[in-house]
Design a protein around this motif. Structure first.
Motif, short mmCIF file in Angstrom:
data_model
loop_
_atom_site.label_atom_id
_atom_site.label_comp_id
_atom_site.label_asym_id
_atom_site.label_seq_id
_atom_site.Cartn_x
_atom_site.Cartn_y
_atom_site.Cartn_z
N PHE A 1 0.82 -1.21 0.00
CA PHE A 1 0.00 0.00 0.00
C PHE A 1 0.86 1.26 0.00
CE2 PHE A 1 -1.69 3.41 2.69
CZ PHE A 1 -2.82 3.76 1.97
N HIS A 2 1.93 1.26 0.80
CA HIS A 2 2.75 2.45 0.89
C HIS A 2 3.62 2.64 -0.35
CE1 HIS A 2 1.61 1.92 5.13
NE2 HIS A 2 1.82 3.23 5.24
N VAL A 3 3.96 1.55 -1.03
CA VAL A 3 4.71 1.69 -2.28
C VAL A 3 3.83 2.36 -3.35
CG1 VAL A 3 5.91 0.44 -4.11
CG2 VAL A 3 6.16 -0.30 -1.74
N VAL A 4 2.59 1.91 -3.46
CA VAL A 4 1.66 2.53 -4.41
C VAL A 4 1.37 3.97 -3.99
CG1 VAL A 4 -0.66 2.39 -5.39
CG2 VAL A 4 0.66 0.30 -5.01
N ARG A 5 1.35 4.21 -2.70
CA ARG A 5 1.11 5.58 -2.23
C ARG A 5 2.24 6.51 -2.67
NH1 ARG A 5 0.97 7.39 4.14
NH2 ARG A 5 0.27 9.55 3.81
N LEU A 6 3.46 6.04 -2.69
CA LEU A 6 4.57 6.86 -3.17
C LEU A 6 4.38 7.22 -4.64
CD1 LEU A 6 7.60 5.00 -1.52
CD2 LEU A 6 6.65 7.22 -0.86
N ALA A 7 3.87 6.28 -5.43
CA ALA A 7 3.59 6.57 -6.83
C ALA A 7 2.47 7.60 -6.96
CB ALA A 7 3.24 5.29 -7.57
N ASN A 8 1.45 7.48 -6.13
CA ASN A 8 0.36 8.47 -6.14
C ASN A 8 0.87 9.86 -5.76
OD1 ASN A 8 -1.63 6.67 -6.93
ND2 ASN A 8 -2.23 6.17 -4.84
N GLN A 9 1.78 9.91 -4.80
CA GLN A 9 2.35 11.20 -4.40
C GLN A 9 3.15 11.82 -5.53
OE1 GLN A 9 4.55 10.25 -0.85
NE2 GLN A 9 2.75 10.40 0.48
N ALA A 10 3.83 11.00 -6.32
CA ALA A 10 4.58 11.54 -7.46
C ALA A 10 3.62 12.17 -8.47
CB ALA A 10 5.39 10.42 -8.11
N VAL A 11 2.47 11.52 -8.70
CA VAL A 11 1.47 12.09 -9.61
C VAL A 11 0.96 13.42 -9.07
CG1 VAL A 11 -0.78 11.73 -10.67
CG2 VAL A 11 0.81 9.82 -10.46
N ASP A 12 0.68 13.48 -7.78
CA ASP A 12 0.16 14.71 -7.18
C ASP A 12 1.17 15.85 -7.26
OD1 ASP A 12 -2.48 14.70 -6.45
OD2 ASP A 12 -2.15 13.75 -4.51
N VAL B 1 2.61 14.90 -16.60
CA VAL B 1 1.59 14.31 -15.72
C VAL B 1 1.14 12.97 -16.28
CG1 VAL B 1 -0.67 14.65 -14.67
CG2 VAL B 1 0.85 16.60 -14.98
N ALA B 2 1.01 12.87 -17.59
CA ALA B 2 0.62 11.61 -18.21
C ALA B 2 1.69 10.54 -17.96
CB ALA B 2 0.40 11.80 -19.70
N ASP B 3 2.96 10.94 -18.03
CA ASP B 3 4.04 9.98 -17.75
C ASP B 3 3.98 9.50 -16.31
OD1 ASP B 3 4.91 10.14 -20.33
OD2 ASP B 3 6.57 11.52 -19.92
N CYS B 4 3.71 10.43 -15.39
CA CYS B 4 3.60 10.03 -13.97
C CYS B 4 2.42 9.10 -13.76
CB CYS B 4 3.47 11.28 -13.09
SG CYS B 4 4.98 12.25 -12.93
N TRP B 5 1.31 9.38 -14.45
CA TRP B 5 0.15 8.50 -14.33
C TRP B 5 0.48 7.10 -14.85
CZ3 TRP B 5 -2.77 5.68 -17.79
CH2 TRP B 5 -3.99 5.19 -17.33
N GLU B 6 1.21 7.04 -15.95
CA GLU B 6 1.63 5.74 -16.50
C GLU B 6 2.56 5.01 -15.53
OE1 GLU B 6 1.70 2.63 -19.18
OE2 GLU B 6 0.48 4.46 -19.29
N ALA B 7 3.47 5.74 -14.89
CA ALA B 7 4.37 5.13 -13.92
C ALA B 7 3.59 4.59 -12.72
CB ALA B 7 5.41 6.15 -13.46
N LYS B 8 2.58 5.34 -12.31
CA LYS B 8 1.75 4.89 -11.18
C LYS B 8 1.06 3.57 -11.50
CE LYS B 8 -2.29 6.32 -10.81
NZ LYS B 8 -3.69 5.92 -11.11
N GLU B 9 0.55 3.45 -12.73
CA GLU B 9 -0.12 2.20 -13.13
C GLU B 9 0.88 1.04 -13.23
OE1 GLU B 9 -3.27 1.59 -13.30
OE2 GLU B 9 -3.73 3.64 -12.71
N LYS B 10 2.11 1.35 -13.65
CA LYS B 10 3.13 0.30 -13.72
C LYS B 10 3.49 -0.21 -12.33
CE LYS B 10 5.33 1.67 -18.09
NZ LYS B 10 5.18 0.36 -18.76
N VAL B 11 3.55 0.71 -11.35
CA VAL B 11 3.83 0.30 -9.98
C VAL B 11 2.68 -0.54 -9.43
CG1 VAL B 11 4.22 1.13 -7.63
CG2 VAL B 11 5.37 2.24 -9.54
N ARG B 12 1.45 -0.15 -9.71
CA ARG B 12 0.30 -0.93 -9.26
C ARG B 12 0.30 -2.32 -9.88
NH1 ARG B 12 -4.43 0.53 -10.90
NH2 ARG B 12 -5.55 -0.32 -9.10
N ALA B 13 0.74 -2.42 -11.13
CA ALA B 13 0.75 -3.71 -11.82
C ALA B 13 1.73 -4.69 -11.18
CB ALA B 13 1.08 -3.52 -13.29
#
Length: 440
Positions: A251-262, A318-330
């Motif tokens: 959960f906290h790893v995905v949260r770091l990706a979400n923070q990067a998007v924000d 922002v689109a690149d960050c969103w893509e990175a977030k989805e890669k981390v979730r995957a």
């Protein structure tokens, strides 16, 4: 009915009810031990002589309907006939209440149950029973101390989780005080609580635990906190087994990706509009959509997300960050360690691209630093979900008492409420289904 129920309850304790009355809205039950029983002195063994009776007023658990209840115990006083015996005189004892106690054992059990269920505070229970706070706590502390006796009460723990929470907020005269909860990651029971969240605090706590118990820990689940990780690494081969693994919470790893998007969204918004997000700004209006998993977006959501990125993301950062977030979730969507490792490498490579946003470079450094712990989390399926649930219970305890200043009392309250097995309650027969049927 009151007389009959009281006779049954106190009869089991060897007492007889001599009267039940209602005085000032309170139920008053008068009890005493039956006569004709021979009592012998513990000091010399001679038969004791009666010295009359003495009334002792006790507070019992609330009566039906929540009415307060008193028990007036007409205690028998005994004296040893031998003038040279050191025993002298004494009063009879019963399981109704301990010596020099104000509450009955039933009232103490009732109060402990309420606190364990986080259905009140010590102060509120003291007001309900009409006693002082210290009187109430003295009855509860013994039960709480038994709950905190040792780590052996939860048995051997294979997966141990650590997570911190704020005990007291900062003020002008003090810094924030943190506590760390050690939780069985399989069952969610709190093993212990210690003050602090630094590496030295964790090492100090581990050094106080039984060596055999610590050696049984196979996996330690933590957040991406370097203090916890450095402490566990330093304890390997000493207190902990050399093969003890460290797993980072997904959960906290995905949260770091979400923070990067924000962070990227806020920076891009300031660069393009010259101000913080406002109503009507494209990226500000899509801030929640950017953090939503792609599998949860419907056609309308996809249209809104594309429109926001086209209008407010001129450099596609922002689109690149969103893509990175989805890669981390995957990474955490597969049960195969090999496939997860490949997806993690792909996410790190995406974030390390020279043209990537600075927020992604920062995320790449974090992912690379915790790569081994992420692999361990996937391979062992270890996470801090139940640890976070225990933290939520700890915060409920803090709110119920309006905060704590005394760590010892806070620890005892936590272990009383979250350190025991779930209480077994009487099953209730349903009298109404989820969708009741109505007869026309």
């Amino acid at each position: 009915m009151v007389q009959d129920s009281s006779a049954v309850e106190f009869g089991a304790l060897g007492l007889e009810v001599t009267g039940v009355e209602e005085v000032g809205g309170e139920v008053v039950v008068r009890v005493q031990s039956p006569g004709g029983q021979a009592v012998f002195c513990d000091g010399c063994g001679r038969r004791a002589r009666s010295k009359g009776r003495r009334e002792v007023v006790l507070r019992d658990a609330p009566f039906s309907g929540g009415r307060p209840q008193q028990v007036v115990w007409n205690k028998r006083v005994w004296v040893c006939p031998d003038a040279h015996c050191a025993k002298g005189s004494w009063t009879e004892r019963s399981e109704l209440a301990g010596p020099r106690r104000v509450l009955t054992e039933r009232a103490a059990r009732w109060a402990v149950g309420r606190l364990a269920a986080v259905e009140g505070s010590v102060a509120s229970l003291a007001r309900q029973l009409g006693v002082a706070w210290h009187t109430m706590w003295s009855h509860i502390a013994s039960a709480a101390e038994q709950a905190a006796a040792s780590s052996r009460r939860v048995g051997p723990v294979a997966k141990l989780g650590f997570d911190e929470t704020v005990m007291a907020s900062a003020s002008r005269r003090r810094r924030r005080r943190f506590i760390t909860a050690a939780v069985d990651a399989d069952t969610g029971r709190v093993v212990d609580v210690f003050e602090g969240r630094d590496s030295a605090d964790l090492r100090k706590w581990v050094s106080k635990q039984a060596r055999e118990w610590v050696r049984a820990v196979e996996v330690v689940c933590i957040d991406p906190h370097e203090g916890y990780r450095s402490a566990i690494r330093s304890l390997r081969g000493d207190r902990l087994r050399a093969g003890t693994q460290i797993a980072v919470d997904p959960f906290h790893v995905v949260r770091l990706a979400n923070q990067a998007v924000d962070r990227c969204r806020r920076r891009t918004q300031n660069d393009t509009t010259g101000h913080r997000g406002r109503k009507g700004d494209p990226l500000y209006g899509a801030r929640k959509l950017l953090l939503t998993g792609q599998e949860r977006l419907d056609a309308t959501g996809w249209d809104r997300l594309r429109a926001a990125l086209d209008a407010g993301d001129p450099y596609d950062e922002v689109a690149d960050c969103w893509e990175a977030k989805e890669k981390v979730r995957a990474v955490f969507k597969t049960a195969g360690p090999d496939q997860a490792a490949a997806r993690l490498d792909d996410a790190i490579s995406w974030c390390q691209a020279p043209e990537a946003a600075p927020e992604l470079h920062r995320l790449a450094r974090t992912l690379k630093s915790w790569q081994t712990e992420i692999h361990t989390s996937i391979a062992t399926r270890a996470h801090n979900g139940r640890t976070e649930a225990a933290n939520a219970k700890i915060k409920d305890i803090k709110r119920s008492a309006r905060g704590f200043r005394n760590f010892t009392n806070y620890r005892l309250r936590i272990l009383l409420a979250a350190g025991q097995k779930p209480r077994e309650t009487q099953p209730v027969t349903k009298i109404r289904t989820r969708r009741p049927s109505f007869n026309a």
